[in-house]
Design an enzyme around this catalytic site. Structure first.
Site, mmCIF file in Angstrom:
data_model
loop_
_atom_site.group_PDB
_atom_site.id
_atom_site.type_symbol
_atom_site.label_atom_id
_atom_site.label_comp_id
_atom_site.label_asym_id
_atom_site.label_seq_id
_atom_site.Cartn_x
_atom_site.Cartn_y
_atom_site.Cartn_z
ATOM 1 N N CYS A 1 28.402 -1.812 143.058
ATOM 2 C CA CYS A 1 29.641 -1.289 143.087
ATOM 3 C C CYS A 1 30.076 -1.091 141.508
ATOM 4 O O CYS A 1 31.413 -0.946 141.324
ATOM 5 C CB CYS A 1 30.712 -2.383 143.727
ATOM 6 S SG CYS A 1 30.828 -4.128 142.908
ATOM 7 N N HIS B 1 45.022 0.009 132.400
ATOM 8 C CA HIS B 1 45.783 0.526 133.442
ATOM 9 C C HIS B 1 45.724 2.001 133.410
ATOM 10 O O HIS B 1 45.917 2.776 134.365
ATOM 11 C CB HIS B 1 47.426 0.178 133.065
ATOM 12 C CG HIS B 1 47.639 -1.012 133.408
ATOM 13 N ND1 HIS B 1 48.669 -2.031 132.723
ATOM 14 C CD2 HIS B 1 46.820 -2.207 134.148
ATOM 15 C CE1 HIS B 1 48.501 -3.246 133.112
ATOM 16 N NE2 HIS B 1 47.454 -3.312 134.013
ATOM 17 N N ARG C 1 37.769 -8.884 146.119
ATOM 18 C CA ARG C 1 37.376 -9.695 144.831
ATOM 19 C C ARG C 1 38.494 -10.704 144.436
ATOM 20 O O ARG C 1 39.587 -10.432 144.253
ATOM 21 C CB ARG C 1 36.704 -8.943 143.883
ATOM 22 C CG ARG C 1 35.942 -9.851 142.689
ATOM 23 C CD ARG C 1 35.405 -9.058 141.570
ATOM 24 N NE ARG C 1 36.415 -8.256 140.894
ATOM 25 C CZ ARG C 1 36.206 -7.355 139.735
ATOM 26 N NH1 ARG C 1 34.575 -7.041 139.798
ATOM 27 N NH2 ARG C 1 36.792 -6.654 139.190
HETATM 28 C C1 PEP Z 1 31.117 -4.688 137.244
HETATM 29 O O1 PEP Z 1 30.997 -5.689 136.486
HETATM 30 O O2 PEP Z 1 29.970 -3.982 137.460
HETATM 31 C C2 PEP Z 1 32.229 -4.560 138.258
HETATM 32 C C3 PEP Z 1 32.274 -3.852 139.282
HETATM 33 O O3 PEP Z 1 33.204 -5.519 137.673
HETATM 34 P P1 PEP Z 1 34.288 -5.011 136.829
HETATM 35 O O4 PEP Z 1 34.012 -3.750 136.453
HETATM 36 O O5 PEP Z 1 35.637 -4.964 137.497
HETATM 37 O O6 PEP Z 1 33.943 -5.869 135.931
HETATM 38 MG MG MG Z 2 32.323 -7.131 136.380
#
Ligand code: PEP
Ligand code: MG
Length: 746
Positions: free
Chosen positions: A671, A359, A501
């Site tokens: 992303c 967080h 998501r």
């Molecule tokens: C990733 O795994 O690259 C992603 C964007 O998801 P998170 O960082 O939220 O796991």
């Molecule tokens: Mg991820």
């Protein structure tokens, strides 16, 4: 010897809690010498030049400070060979180096082991005896075992223990939020006394005065509480206040706290140590009555700590007057810790716990405050002392020297002027010099993040992490609650795409009210879509809330995390149809959302051809994809430095994904963190990626970079990089070419 190991491990643990580095070291050498029955035990620490400084010794008397030049003597030999040396006749060894004005000529038996941290020799531990004999194999094995523990402790101690000279001590963590911050240390407690970190106080006398005021305050609080309740409760219950009163007035508690304060600890640290000392003492008593008293002590400790917090918070008025930058340091930093410091004075955050997705990190990102998480625990922080937070590389510099401080100040100034110059780019498209258009989206999950994304010119939201609104609540939010949260996002980004998501918890993302325990390998466990499909009622609620929030617009793109097989995708498609049917029957005007998956489990890449007709788009989650391809947890400090998303295997797999997506006519974006790394941006552009999503603070720089390069150049460069076999060479090569081509400076 097994017992000795247990005993020493205990000593080491206790030692790691001591404040004074010099006291820690002395206890270590004394205890080791006693445990192995040696005449001498010495601990050497490598300084910045590789010279070996004798930190402390048991039984080795020297006239003045010992510093063995790098590579010199048996200690130097051990450091060079990174190997144990156990010999009978040290004095006649060709590399023996006699320390002048010492009693060393008495000792013949010698056993030394290197102390290695992150692959580097940071010190050497030596035991010596007067006998002309090797130390036994058991002792040697014991020292080698001990060395690995010891090196962890040693690595967290300042380089020059007795001196307050600046030494540029680097503490490693992981990047929580990018940027460089310079400011003075402000220790933060958490709600819980047990989580308070140690720190050095600059005014021990002032701390003692404060401790006495605190005792008076709590004593009168206890008396008032007792008086208030004594009419309505039995003596048996109000007797607890007598117990508190007794402990708070006990001289041994005060003596212990004051001893800690004299040794330089700040008040919360001294209180934590003293309270836990007495609580442990009572708990181990045979008498069940006494043993049960440990709880009273812990309660009282918490009470004293709360009183200290409110005493210090009433000093918040003082805070508002602060005229210099502050860096918050603590095991956990709460939202209220952050809120107490005026934004313009908050220069950085250092957390001993947490990952880049904690967080605090998310909040720091949203507010644009440099943050380093999961920092090596270190007890030498001094309140109000200068500290540097390098959120770009996940490093904290304690006791910075003049030169380093100057360099970093320049970097901060450069960064500020860059930010200013980037503001003018806000409404210009991210287009390469030869016309390749790249769409730039923002990653978000907090309300606080929404506006900064728009300010930075985001063309939509490329990743809305719905787990964040789930994490900051006390229970699973219902449909109406989620609807209200998601609606704000759609309203702010009206007419723009929003990639939402579904809940991605598990692994490193835990919900406080639904902890997932008992998994020996959480990264490979019940997480992402696997959790959601097993809790289909939660997933249905979430999907309904998303579709309703989109309000009949075309904006909603549903993104599925951690998809690894066809069954998961099919199950979700059935659920999505069901959700749409339900809402239609309820008379809600809907538009069927676009559907896509995160490519983050490597298995998904080769499955894309089978899934192409079921999907509208894919989004490469480079964080998890790299983690699974490299079998590396980037939030694990021990291996994080090996993690690099420009590892050739990761680039190869992402390029393969791009090619498959192109053949399958699936839109593709990236992303993960990679999307904002300048080296990776060049390579992804070269592969033909046309959509990048990153935190708002990183968007303007990414746009400036894209506008400065040519797609054809990036594409050629990517093919050249395909010939390189390691991430370090790839980074160096791309940076050099980028600099040559555009003058870009990292
Ligand atoms: C990733 O795994 O690259 C992603 C964007 O998801 P998170 O960082 O939220 O796991
Ligand atoms: Mg991820």
């Amino acid at each position: 010897m097994n017992n000795t190991i247990v005993k020493l491990m205990r000593i080491l643990q206790e030692v790691s809690l001591l404040d004074s580095a010099a006291a820690q070291i002395k206890i270590i050498v004394d205890s080791i010498s006693a445990a192995v029955g040696s005449d001498v035990c010495s601990l050497y620490r490598a300084d910045a030049n590789g010279d070996m400084v004798l930190l402390a010794s048991h039984g080795f008397s020297v006239a003045e400070k010992v510093c063995l030049p790098s590579g010199k003597g048996l200690v130097g030999l051990i450091a060079r060979q990174k190997h144990v040396l156990n010999i009978a006749d040290a004095l006649n060894h060709p590399e023996f180096f006699f320390v002048a004005d010492s009693n060393e000529s008495r000792f013949q038996g010698f056993c030394g082991v290197p102390l290695i941290h992150n692959g580097k020799v940071i010190g050497v531990l030596v035991v010596q005896s007067e006998m002309n004999e090797r130390f036994g194999d058991e002792t040697e094995a014991f020292l080698v075992t001990l060395a690995s523990q010891l090196s962890m402790i040693l690595s967290s101690l300042p380089l020059l223990i007795d001196s307050d000279m600046a030494v540029n001590l680097h503490l490693n963590g992981v990047s929580g939020a990018a940027g460089i911050g310079i400011g003075s240390t402000r220790m933060c407690g958490s709600e819980d006394l047990g989580s308070v970190a140690d720190a050095l106080s600059q005014d021990p006398e002032g701390s003692i005065r404060q401790w006495k005021e605190l005792l008076d305050l709590v004593r009168s609080e206890i008396a008032a509480e007792k008086a208030m309740l004594s009419d309505s409760l039995s003596d048996e219950i109000t007797g607890i206040f007598d117990a508190y009163e007794m402990i708070v007035s006990d001289k041994s508690l005060s003596d212990r706290v004051e001893k800690e304060l004299h040794a330089g600890n700040w008040l919360p640290g001294a209180l934590r140590k003293s309270i836990f000392y007495f609580a442990d003492l009572f708990e181990s008593a045979d008498d069940p009555y006494l043993s049960a008293r440990h709880e009273d002590i812990l309660h009282l400790g918490q009470k004293l700590y709360r009183a200290w917090q409110s005493m210090s918070n009433s000093g918040d008025r003082e805070l508002e007057e602060i005229d210099r930058k502050v860096i918050l340091v603590g095991k956990k930093i709460s939202v209220s810790d952050i809120a107490r410091v005026p934004r313009e004075f908050l220069a950085g955050i250092v957390c001993f716990e947490g990952s880049s997705l904690a967080h605090t990190a998310v909040l720091a990102n949203a507010l644009g405050i440099p943050a380093v998480m999961g920092v090596d625990e270190y007890s030498g922080f001094i309140t109000n002392e200068m500290l540097i937070v390098n959120g770009n590389d996940g490093i904290v510099i304690v006791h910075p020297g003049k030169l380093v401080a100057k360099q970093y100040s320049r970097m901060v100034r450069d960064d500020q002027s860059l930010k200013k110059s980037l503001e003018s780019l806000k409404n210009l498209p991210a287009k390469t010099r030869d016309g390749q258009r790249i769409v730039l989206f923002a990653n978000t999950g907090l309300q606080a993040d929404i506006e900064p994304g728009l300010q930075a010119g985001a063309e939509g939201i490329g990743l809305y992490r719905t787990e964040i609104p789930f994490m900051i609540r006390d229970s699973f939010p219902g449909e109406e609650e989620q609807l209200a949260v998601y609606q704000k996002v759609f309203d702010a980004y009206a007419g723009k795409p929003v990639y939402m998501r579904t809940l991605d918890i598990g692994g490193d993302k835990q919900l406080p009210y639904f902890p997932i325990h008992g998994e020996s390998n959480p990264a490979l466990g019940w997480r992402g879509i696997r959790f959601s499909l097993d809790n289909v009622q939660l997933l249905m609620t979430q999907v309904r809330a998303m579709i309703r929030a989109a309000g009949g617009s075309e904006s909603l793109h549903i993104l599925l995390p951690m998809i690894s097989c066809t069954e998961e995708l099919n199950a979700f498609i059935v659920l999505l149809e069901d959700a749409c049917d339900q809402l239609c029957h309820e008379g809600v005007a809907i538009v069927k959302p676009k559907l896509g998956i995160m490519v983050e489990v490597p298995a998904a890449i080769s499955q894309l051809v089978f899934w192409k007709d079921k999907l509208d788009f894919v989004s490469v989650g480079s964080n998890d994809l790299s983690q699974y391809l490299l079998a590396l947890d980037r939030d694990n400090g021990r291996v994080a430095k090996r993690y690099d998303h420009v590892h050739p295997a990761v680039l190869h797999e992402i390029n393969r994904t791009v090619c498959i997506a192109r053949q399958c006519e699936l839109a593709l974006g990236v992303c993960g963190e990679m999307a904002s790394d300048p080296v990776a941006i060049v390579l992804l552009t070269g592969m033909g990626v046309k959509q990048l999503s990153m935190s708002a603070a990183k968007l303007p720089r990414a746009k400036a970079l894209i506008r400065s390069i040519e797609y054809s150049w990036a594409s050629k460069l990517f093919h050249e990089v395909e010939r390189l076999d390691n991430a370090a060479d790839i980074r160096a090569f791309v940076m050099a070419e980028l600099q040559r081509e555009t003058g870009w400076n990292s």
